[in-house]
Design a protein around this motif. Structure first.
Motif, short mmCIF file in Angstrom:
data_model
loop_
_atom_site.label_atom_id
_atom_site.label_comp_id
_atom_site.label_asym_id
_atom_site.label_seq_id
_atom_site.Cartn_x
_atom_site.Cartn_y
_atom_site.Cartn_z
N PRO A 376 0.81 -1.23 0.00
CA PRO A 376 0.00 0.00 0.00
C PRO A 376 0.84 1.28 0.00
O PRO A 376 0.45 2.27 -0.62
CB PRO A 376 -0.82 -0.12 1.29
N LEU A 377 1.99 1.24 0.69
CA LEU A 377 2.85 2.44 0.70
C LEU A 377 3.37 2.73 -0.70
O LEU A 377 3.37 3.89 -1.15
CB LEU A 377 4.00 2.22 1.68
N THR A 378 3.82 1.71 -1.39
CA THR A 378 4.32 1.90 -2.76
C THR A 378 3.22 2.40 -3.68
O THR A 378 3.44 3.30 -4.51
CB THR A 378 4.89 0.57 -3.29
N TRP A 379 2.01 1.84 -3.55
CA TRP A 379 0.89 2.27 -4.39
C TRP A 379 0.53 3.73 -4.10
O TRP A 379 0.26 4.51 -5.03
CB TRP A 379 -0.30 1.36 -4.13
N ALA A 380 0.51 4.12 -2.83
CA ALA A 380 0.14 5.49 -2.49
C ALA A 380 1.16 6.48 -3.03
O ALA A 380 0.80 7.53 -3.59
CB ALA A 380 0.02 5.64 -0.97
N ILE A 381 2.44 6.16 -2.91
CA ILE A 381 3.48 7.06 -3.43
C ILE A 381 3.39 7.15 -4.95
O ILE A 381 3.55 8.23 -5.54
CB ILE A 381 4.87 6.59 -2.97
N ALA A 382 3.13 6.02 -5.61
CA ALA A 382 3.00 6.03 -7.07
C ALA A 382 1.80 6.86 -7.52
O ALA A 382 1.89 7.62 -8.50
CB ALA A 382 2.88 4.60 -7.60
N GLU A 383 0.68 6.74 -6.80
CA GLU A 383 -0.50 7.54 -7.16
C GLU A 383 -0.23 9.03 -6.99
O GLU A 383 -0.60 9.83 -7.85
CB GLU A 383 -1.68 7.12 -6.28
N MET A 384 0.42 9.41 -5.89
CA MET A 384 0.72 10.83 -5.69
C MET A 384 1.75 11.34 -6.69
O MET A 384 1.71 12.51 -7.08
CB MET A 384 1.20 11.05 -4.25
N ALA A 385 2.64 10.47 -7.11
CA ALA A 385 3.65 10.90 -8.09
C ALA A 385 3.06 11.13 -9.46
O ALA A 385 3.59 11.92 -10.26
CB ALA A 385 4.78 9.87 -8.16
N THR A 386 1.97 10.43 -9.80
CA THR A 386 1.37 10.59 -11.13
C THR A 386 0.46 11.81 -11.24
O THR A 386 0.16 12.22 -12.36
CB THR A 386 0.56 9.33 -11.48
N LEU A 387 0.03 12.35 -10.12
CA LEU A 387 -0.93 13.45 -10.17
C LEU A 387 -0.42 14.66 -10.97
O LEU A 387 -1.15 15.21 -11.81
CB LEU A 387 -1.35 13.88 -8.76
N PRO A 388 0.82 15.14 -10.76
CA PRO A 388 1.27 16.30 -11.55
C PRO A 388 1.40 16.00 -13.04
O PRO A 388 1.37 16.93 -13.85
CB PRO A 388 2.64 16.62 -10.93
N LEU A 389 1.56 14.72 -13.42
CA LEU A 389 1.72 14.38 -14.83
C LEU A 389 0.42 14.04 -15.51
O LEU A 389 0.38 13.90 -16.74
CB LEU A 389 2.67 13.17 -14.94
N MET A 390 -0.66 13.90 -14.75
CA MET A 390 -1.95 13.51 -15.32
C MET A 390 -2.88 14.71 -15.53
O MET A 390 -3.94 14.56 -16.11
CB MET A 390 -2.64 12.49 -14.40
N ARG A 391 -2.53 15.87 -15.04
CA ARG A 391 -3.43 17.03 -15.16
C ARG A 391 -3.40 17.60 -16.55
O ARG A 391 -2.39 17.57 -17.20
CB ARG A 391 -3.02 18.10 -14.14
#
Length: 391
Positions: A376-391
């Protein structure tokens, strides 16, 4: 010669691991040669060639980490008493392991050079062979002069990096120089967890701040061919969060052990938790690197799903496969090394009457705890890392 004799008398599993190191070095060498071929065929686009060379650092580092992990798990690296009697101390053992790693990597890079020259047609290959493997002849610089001396100098970075990583991993410590005996490490609480989490949070914050108002980068991931036009803050924040995960790895493994030992644990939970605490330093860094790579892979897949017009190229796929295979193999090798280090403890438990099924359940419990905490920690960090690139 001693390194060759030890390689001849090694267990087949040890030889298989060394062969895998040679294969990783071969793929990394091919990526470096492709970068040089692209530079030879496109002298006017030096920035693009430099970007491709910088992206080769990731598979190069993964190959060096795998080489160091394989060298640490090699039984010859733990023969302190017999080697000391033969005049080889801890320092010479480290140099011997570095020499063995260099030989394996040299075999791999020379194979990559032969394959690369064959695909270019310098050794009698045909353009059909390039099309058969899914590569564009333009990526290899086919038809343009190829600097062989420069290629050999560039390829030397692979065995040199692997040998240096091996020598550092097996460098003599004060505990190694004591009558040739090995002293078990104490279950000290690693101090890198708060610093690692702080670096990860800072990296995510920098990435989010740098990604504000950059609508032109939406749906793009900075891989070769896109790095030049990408926000430097996004890349810096991504690298900082990755470094934080690697630094926090031992602390996270130790935390898993403490969680298993919490409350009023039974014999199974207590045994599993103590093992994780004892082996946190050995397992933490490879697992931290694996979590960082898994996070980056998840982010890459998410971003490219949102932008299907920029598919993965063949060289990007090769580099990603090398990194994933190397970090996964490094984690598995560290697990095997940990199992070998606990051989005396396991034998003592069996002499006391512990059934084999209990030891297997303890191993499964340790793996489950690591997955439940790190996943879950890896998934949460990956999700937060993709937010600036998905906007």
């Amino acid at each position: 010669m001693l390194a060759l004799r030890l390689a001849r008398g090694s267990h087949p599993l040890v030889l298989l691991r060394r062969l895998f190191v040679a294969a990783a070095a071969s793929c990394t060498g091919f990526l470096l040669l492709s970068t040089l071929g692209h530079a030879a065929g496109h002298p006017a686009t030096a920035d693009d060639s430099l970007v491709r060379l910088l992206w080769c650092v990731a598979p190069l580092a993964a190959t060096a980490q795998l080489a160091a992990s394989v060298a640490r798990a090699d039984p010859a690296a733990r023969l302190h008493r017999g080697m000391a009697a033969a005049g080889l101390g801890p320092l010479r053992l480290a140099l011997l392991a570095a020499a063995s790693t260099t030989l394996s990597c040299l075999l791999g890079v020379l194979l990559s050079l032969l394959v690369f020259l064959r695909l270019r047609g310098d050794l009698g290959g045909s353009p059909a062979a390039v099309d058969a493997v899914g590569l564009d002849s333009d990526l290899l610089g086919t038809g343009h002069p190829f600097p062989l001396v420069g290629a050999l100098m560039l390829l030397s970075a692979v065995p040199l990096a692997a040998a240096a990583a091996t020598a550092v991993a097996l460098r003599p410590r004060s505990a190694d120089i004591s009558s040739g005996t090995e002293t078990p490490a104490k279950a000290a609480n690693p101090s890198g967890l708060p610093w690692g989490m702080a670096l990860t949070a800072a990296g995510l914050a920098i990435e989010a701040y740098a990604g504000r108002g950059t609508a032109s980068f939406a749906g793009q991931l900075p891989f070769p061919g896109q790095l030049v036009g990408s926000p430097p803050g996004v890349l810096g924040g991504w690298a900082l969060s990755t470094l934080g995960l690697v630094l926090a790895g031992p602390g996270l493994v130790h935390l898993c052990g403490r969680l298993l030992c919490g409350g009023r644990p039974g014999a199974l939970r207590l045994l599993s938790g103590r093992v994780l605490q004892e082996e946190s330093q050995r397992l933490g860094r490879p697992l931290g690197v694996l979590c960082a790579v898994a996070s980056g892979t998840y982010a890459a897949v998410r971003v490219y799903e949102a932008s299907p017009s920029r598919p993965f190229g063949p060289l990007t796929a090769i580099g990603a496969a090398v990194v994933l295979a190397c970090v996964t193999s490094s984690a598995l090798t560290a697990a095997l090394e940990s199992r070998s280090a606990r051989a005396h403890t396991t034998a003592a438990l069996r002499r006391l009457g512990a059934p084999g099924s209990a030891l297997r359940r303890a191993a499964a419990l340790r793996a489950t705890a690591l997955v439940l905490v790190l996943g879950p920690l890896t998934w949460a960090i990956a999700e937060m890392a993709t937010l600036p690139l998905m906007r």
